[in-house]
Design an enzyme around this catalytic site. Structure first.
Site, PDB file in Angstrom:
ATOM      1  N   ASP A  96      27.211  65.063  31.254  1.00  0.00           N
ATOM      2  CA  ASP A  96      28.310  64.387  30.548  1.00  0.00           C
ATOM      3  C   ASP A  96      29.313  63.754  31.503  1.00  0.00           C
ATOM      4  O   ASP A  96      29.332  64.027  32.704  1.00  0.00           O
ATOM      5  CB  ASP A  96      29.012  65.348  29.588  1.00  0.00           C
ATOM      6  CG  ASP A  96      29.496  66.627  30.271  1.00  0.00           C
ATOM      7  OD1 ASP A  96      28.894  67.036  31.283  1.00  0.00           O
ATOM      8  OD2 ASP A  96      30.471  67.231  29.789  1.00  0.00           O
ATOM      9  N   GLU A 154      29.282  70.011  30.077  1.00  0.00           N
ATOM     10  CA  GLU A 154      29.924  70.811  31.132  1.00  0.00           C
ATOM     11  C   GLU A 154      31.415  70.572  31.157  1.00  0.00           C
ATOM     12  O   GLU A 154      32.200  71.496  31.383  1.00  0.00           O
ATOM     13  CB  GLU A 154      29.303  70.475  32.496  1.00  0.00           C
ATOM     14  CG  GLU A 154      29.751  71.391  33.635  1.00  0.00           C
ATOM     15  CD  GLU A 154      31.093  71.009  34.250  1.00  0.00           C
ATOM     16  OE1 GLU A 154      31.803  71.928  34.712  1.00  0.00           O
ATOM     17  OE2 GLU A 154      31.426  69.809  34.273  1.00  0.00           O
ATOM     18  N   GLU A 155      31.829  69.324  30.917  1.00  0.00           N
ATOM     19  CA  GLU A 155      33.245  68.991  31.049  1.00  0.00           C
ATOM     20  C   GLU A 155      34.127  69.670  30.007  1.00  0.00           C
ATOM     21  O   GLU A 155      35.314  69.890  30.252  1.00  0.00           O
ATOM     22  CB  GLU A 155      33.449  67.473  30.991  1.00  0.00           C
ATOM     23  CG  GLU A 155      32.860  66.712  32.171  1.00  0.00           C
ATOM     24  CD  GLU A 155      33.506  67.056  33.509  1.00  0.00           C
ATOM     25  OE1 GLU A 155      34.510  67.796  33.524  1.00  0.00           O
ATOM     26  OE2 GLU A 155      32.987  66.591  34.541  1.00  0.00           O
ATOM     27  N   HIS A 377      37.459  63.544  39.221  1.00  0.00           N
ATOM     28  CA  HIS A 377      38.290  63.398  38.011  1.00  0.00           C
ATOM     29  C   HIS A 377      39.372  62.338  38.192  1.00  0.00           C
ATOM     30  O   HIS A 377      40.460  62.435  37.614  1.00  0.00           O
ATOM     31  CB  HIS A 377      38.925  64.739  37.599  1.00  0.00           C
ATOM     32  CG  HIS A 377      37.940  65.715  37.050  1.00  0.00           C
ATOM     33  ND1 HIS A 377      38.247  66.616  36.042  1.00  0.00           N
ATOM     34  CD2 HIS A 377      36.641  65.943  37.345  1.00  0.00           C
ATOM     35  CE1 HIS A 377      37.178  67.351  35.763  1.00  0.00           C
ATOM     36  NE2 HIS A 377      36.195  66.951  36.554  1.00  0.00           N
TER      37      HIS A 377
END
Length: 412
Positions: A96, A154-155, A377
């Site tokens: 993701d 996962e995020e 990020h």
């Protein structure tokens, strides 16, 4: 132990297998870069990775693998069965992306507005796909079974557990699981890890503040939840320390504040959302205790009602010592010294790979993106193409070693 061969151990056999892996990586690296760019163009939210999953499945089918699709929604798994008896191990990649608008002049920049692969999952996918491609080609020399897992979500911290609950690990459980993650704090192509906890535990929280709404011209007739929320944010943010100035090292970050609908009215409610990161379970429990007490005290002082909800929890990634020693040995055999490093300090970042390492022995590897790389990020981060060869090489080597009958895991 048997070293890269079903026959006897020798430096000649080691050199032969080292050359074989090197040559196979050289053959596929251009395709790997091109494929990474294709994934980079199509970032998708957690559990919405449909285009990504479709492209992964296409690649796996071209390798001649039987593919399991739709695990926990968009997850994928496949088995690579070797020609020799041995263990079953798993390799995992996350799929993701993040809700971050990419800032990039590159021709393969994100085509999906407001989304980007700013955590490097496009690179993780390709490292695993190309590892699978090489393992399929080397099947006759491979012992046991390598199960490859492509994980959604996962995020948002829930994908690993969803995959586990959906049977993604297969049956019986693998004896070990490996993953790698892009890491800007290392030079490009450097692989590194450490035994024990390598990431932090994470708790997602939501604080709801209930005050008394009113007209913006008469704030004295109201009890502003926004003002109270600002006191809470300042106070809980001050909990963050690195262990040097506090007994309980933790990181508290506020990522969202929501309140009000128009500028001339004081609302009834405000909400605060964020994360608490802790180095271990003892540290976590003490931090949560202080956090709860602090928020409630501010609520009393400000004459507002507060409700604290802990939305979800993720354990730290705990690297099995035996798997770490295997990683060191494989690195020495396949990579030059300048491409290997040791991580001294546990990261306060989190990774839901920790859900796997609670269930079976696991190892998370850091893969360097270059020290000039933008941080993870952020809108300008891009996985380093020059790091793909090292990522693929170390995964191939670990898989081929860990499946050997002679490799045993004795340390919890």
């Amino acid at each position: 132990t048997r070293d890269w061969s079903s026959d006897v151990c020798s430096s000649d056999l080691l050199q032969k297998m080292r050359d074989t892996i090197y040559n196979e990586v050289c053959k596929i690296i251009d395709k790997a870069i091109e494929l990474r760019h294709r994934f980079h163009e199509i970032p998708e939210r957690s559990f919405e990775e449909k285009k990504t999953a479709h492209l992964i499945v296409q690649e796996l089918l071209q390798m001649g693998l039987d593919v399991e699709e739709g695990i926990a929604g968009t997850g994928i798994a496949a088995n690579i069965k070797g020609g020799l008896p041995g263990n079953t191990i798993a390799l995992r990649a996350d799929m993701d992306a993040l809700n971050i608008e990419e800032e990039s002049p590159k021709p393969y920049a994100s085509k999906h507005k407001g989304l980007s692969h700013s955590c490097g999952h496009d690179g993780h996918i390709v490292c695993l796909l190309e590892t699978a491609r090489i393992l399929v080609k080397l099947r006759k020399r491979l012992a046991g079974t390598v199960r490859i897992i492509f994980q959604p979500g996962e995020e948002n911290g829930t994908g690993a557990q969803a995959m586990i609950d959906s049977g993604a690990l297969g049956s019986p459980l693998p004896s070990a699981i490996f993953a790698l993650h892009a890491w800007p704090h290392l030079e490009s192509g450097v692989v590194a890890s450490k035994p024990g906890n390598i990431t932090a535990a994470i708790d997602y929280f939501k604080i709801t503040v209930k005050g008394k709404g009113g007209h913006g011209a008469r704030p004295h007739d109201s009890i502003s939840p926004i003002i109270s929320a600002s006191h809470i944010v300042q106070k809980i943010s001050a909990l963050t320390n690195n262990g040097d100035n506090g007994k309980y090292p933790c990181v508290v970050s506020v990522g969202m504040i929501q309140a009000g609908a128009q500028p001339n009215a004081i609302p009834d409610h405000a909400s605060i959302q964020g994360t608490i990161r802790s180095i271990n379970e003892t540290n976590r429990q003490k931090t949560l205790e202080i956090f709860n007490q602090m928020v409630k005290e501010i609520g009393t002082q400000q004459n507002v009602q507060v409700a604290i909800d802990f939305i979800k929890y993720g354990p730290p990634v705990n690297n099995n010592p035996d798997l770490y020693h295997l990683f060191e040995r494989v690195g020495e055999e396949l990579l030059v010294p300048e491409k290997r490093a040791y991580i001294k300090q546990q990261s306060m970042g989190s990774e839901d790979f920790g859900n796997y390492t609670q269930l079976l022995p696991g190892l998370l590897i850091r893969l360097g993106m270059g020290k000039s790389s933008p941080p993870l990020h952020t809108s300008k981060f891009d996985f380093c193409d020059k790091s793909l060869d090292a990522g693929i090489t170390i995964l191939v080597g670990l898989a081929m070693k860990a499946v050997e009958n002679d490799f045993k895991i004795s340390t919890a």
